[in-house]
Design an enzyme around this catalytic site. Structure first.
Site, PDB file in Angstrom:
ATOM      1  CG  ASP A 169      -0.350  -0.352   2.523  1.00  0.00           C
ATOM      2  OD1 ASP A 169       0.833  -0.762   2.557  1.00  0.00           O
ATOM      3  OD2 ASP A 169      -1.035  -0.204   3.554  1.00  0.00           O
ATOM      4  CG  ASP A 226      -2.357  -7.386 -12.709  1.00  0.00           C
ATOM      5  OD1 ASP A 226      -2.045  -7.067 -13.869  1.00  0.00           O
ATOM      6  OD2 ASP A 226      -3.536  -7.452 -12.305  1.00  0.00           O
ATOM      7  CG  ASP A 286      -2.558  -1.778 -15.205  1.00  0.00           C
ATOM      8  OD1 ASP A 286      -1.737  -2.495 -15.808  1.00  0.00           O
ATOM      9  OD2 ASP A 286      -3.780  -1.768 -15.478  1.00  0.00           O
TER      10      ASP A 286
HETATM   11  C1  IPM Z   1      -1.400  -8.184 -17.374  1.00  0.00           C
HETATM   12  C2  IPM Z   1      -2.871  -8.425 -17.524  1.00  0.00           C
HETATM   13  C3  IPM Z   1      -3.153  -9.907 -17.287  1.00  0.00           C
HETATM   14  C4  IPM Z   1      -2.695 -10.220 -15.884  1.00  0.00           C
HETATM   15  C5  IPM Z   1      -4.623 -10.297 -17.506  1.00  0.00           C
HETATM   16  C6  IPM Z   1      -5.102  -9.963 -18.887  1.00  0.00           C
HETATM   17  C7  IPM Z   1      -4.870 -11.753 -17.184  1.00  0.00           C
HETATM   18  O1  IPM Z   1      -3.598  -7.599 -16.665  1.00  0.00           O
HETATM   19  O2  IPM Z   1      -0.624  -8.815 -18.110  1.00  0.00           O
HETATM   20  O3  IPM Z   1      -1.022  -7.367 -16.526  1.00  0.00           O
HETATM   21  O4  IPM Z   1      -3.415  -9.981 -14.914  1.00  0.00           O
HETATM   22  O5  IPM Z   1      -1.584 -10.760 -15.744  1.00  0.00           O
HETATM   23 MG    MG Z   2      -2.414  -6.202 -15.628  1.00  0.00          MG
END
Ligand code: IPM
Ligand code: MG
Length: 360
Positions: A223, A247, A251
């Site tokens: 966090d 993941d 992002d």
């Molecule tokens: C990523 C994507 C994938 C993940 C999904 C599409 C399954 O979000 O490559 O980050 O969660 O690994």
């Molecule tokens: Mg992802």
């Protein structure tokens, strides 16, 4: 050199951006005198449509035979309410596991030309240059038991987060090796104030760190890491973390750099008998069904993945640098897609691919 690559365009904009990435790969192989042997396969929603499953056996065979795999993106809205087992994403998780690509490298680097597209103030984001090393074949994504059982108020969903010492040690070593060639700093991210898996994670990372006395190690709770990424992104060099945390954080990292459309990723496993390193290369972005088929998706994440493929699977650093330099030249020229908010009319996916080829 023979460059044996399996191409998996996948779904949505995956096909469009991969087409440009393949053009760039072909161009760079021509220029440097390598022989590109490309095969093509099905993965994801398109594979479900054509064969009934997201990861056909033929695709597995082709992927194991190739030295590296270049992928677009998977996922289609028509599968939104389908069980995880039958979704296009299952094909992606399956191929990661089959190829044993346990280390997912996601570089987050700011480009001068894009600094104004970052949601952060320029002075915060300027000079950011980190690599997120996400464990990719373990943790919550693969742990058992899993599933939904029972009924009514007692209906219950279960997933399991599990890591072995060996899994933690190999991803940690990858992070420390990478740090050695960079600013020599590893930040390990966990939730060790709550989770046992994270306590083991931290213990093993500390043990592995002893093999790399020249690299500095610190720890952040996930966090807090999410907060530090926007407060002080420059503090990070190599970030190593488990699958689900990686993941989410990648992002967040992606948008710091201006657009998620820009970010490549490399998933690496062990060395193959051919001498190449097993690798699966894909942009970080998804299949973006809302803009699919319109020739406006940004192909630079996919093209950056070609650079990563050349460097990590084949050790071709000069070729990778040529692709990266061409991308930077195109960014500076302003001929970019709409997501990067160019001053003039936005370029199409194909125009950006063409411009990168010309710059090479
Ligand atoms: C990523 C994507 C994938 C993940 C999904 C599409 C399954 O979000 O490559 O980050 O969660 O690994
Ligand atoms: Mg992802």
């Amino acid at each position: 050199m023979k460059i044996n690559v399996l191409i998996l365009p996948g779904d949505g904009i995956g096909a469009e951006v991969t087409r440009e990435a393949v053009r760039v790969l072909t161009r760079v192989c021509d220029k440097f005198g390598h022989q590109a042997n490309l095969t093509e396969g099905l993965l994801g929603g398109i594979a479900i449509h054509k064969t009934g499953g997201p990861l056909p056996e033929e695709t597995v065979r082709l992927a194991l035979a190739a030295d590296a795999t270049l992928m677009g993106a998977v996922g289609l809205p028509e599968f939104d309410n389908v069980a995880p087992e039958k979704r296009p994403e299952k094909g992606l998780l399956g191929i990661r596991k089959v190829l044993g690509v346990y280390a997912n490298l996601r570089p987050v680097k700011t480009y001068k030309a894009l600094i104004d597209s970052s949601p952060l103030k320029n002075h915060l984001v300027e000079g950011t240059d980190m690599i997120i090393v996400r464990e990719l074949t373990g943790g919550l994504y693969y742990g058992t038991p899993r599933g939904i059982s029972g009924e009514g108020d007692q209906e219950r969903g279960v997933n399991t987060m599990t890591y072995t010492r060996a899994e933690i040690a190999r991803i940690s070593r990858m992070a420390f090796h990478l740090a050695r060639n960079r600013r020599k700093k590893v930040t390990s991210v966990d939730k060790s104030n709550v989770l046992e898996t994270s306590q083991l994670w931290r213990k093993v990372v500390v043990e592995v760190a002893a093999e790399f006395p020249d690299v500095q190690l610190d720890h952040l709770l996930v966090d807090n890491c999410a907060m530090q990424l926007v407060l002080n992104p420059r503090r990070f060099d190599v970030v190593v973390t488990e699958n689900m945390f990686g993941d989410i954080l990648s992002d967040e990292g992606a948008v710091l750099a201006g657009s998620i459309g820009m970010l490549p990723s490399a998933s690496i496993g062990d060395r193959k008998p051919s001498g190449a390193w097993a690798g699966l290369y894909e942009p970080v972005h998804g299949s973006a069904p809302d803009i699919a088929g319109q020739n406006k998706a940004n192909p630079l994440g996919a093209i950056g993945s070609v650079a990563a493929l050349l460097e990590y699977s084949f050790g071709l650093k000069e070729e990778a640098a040529a692709v990266n330099a061409a991308m930077e030249a195109v960014l500076n020229s302003g001929r970019v897609t709409a997501d990067l908010k160019p001053a003039g009319a936005p370029a199409t996916t194909a125009e950006v691919g063409q411009a990168v080829c010309e710059a090479i």
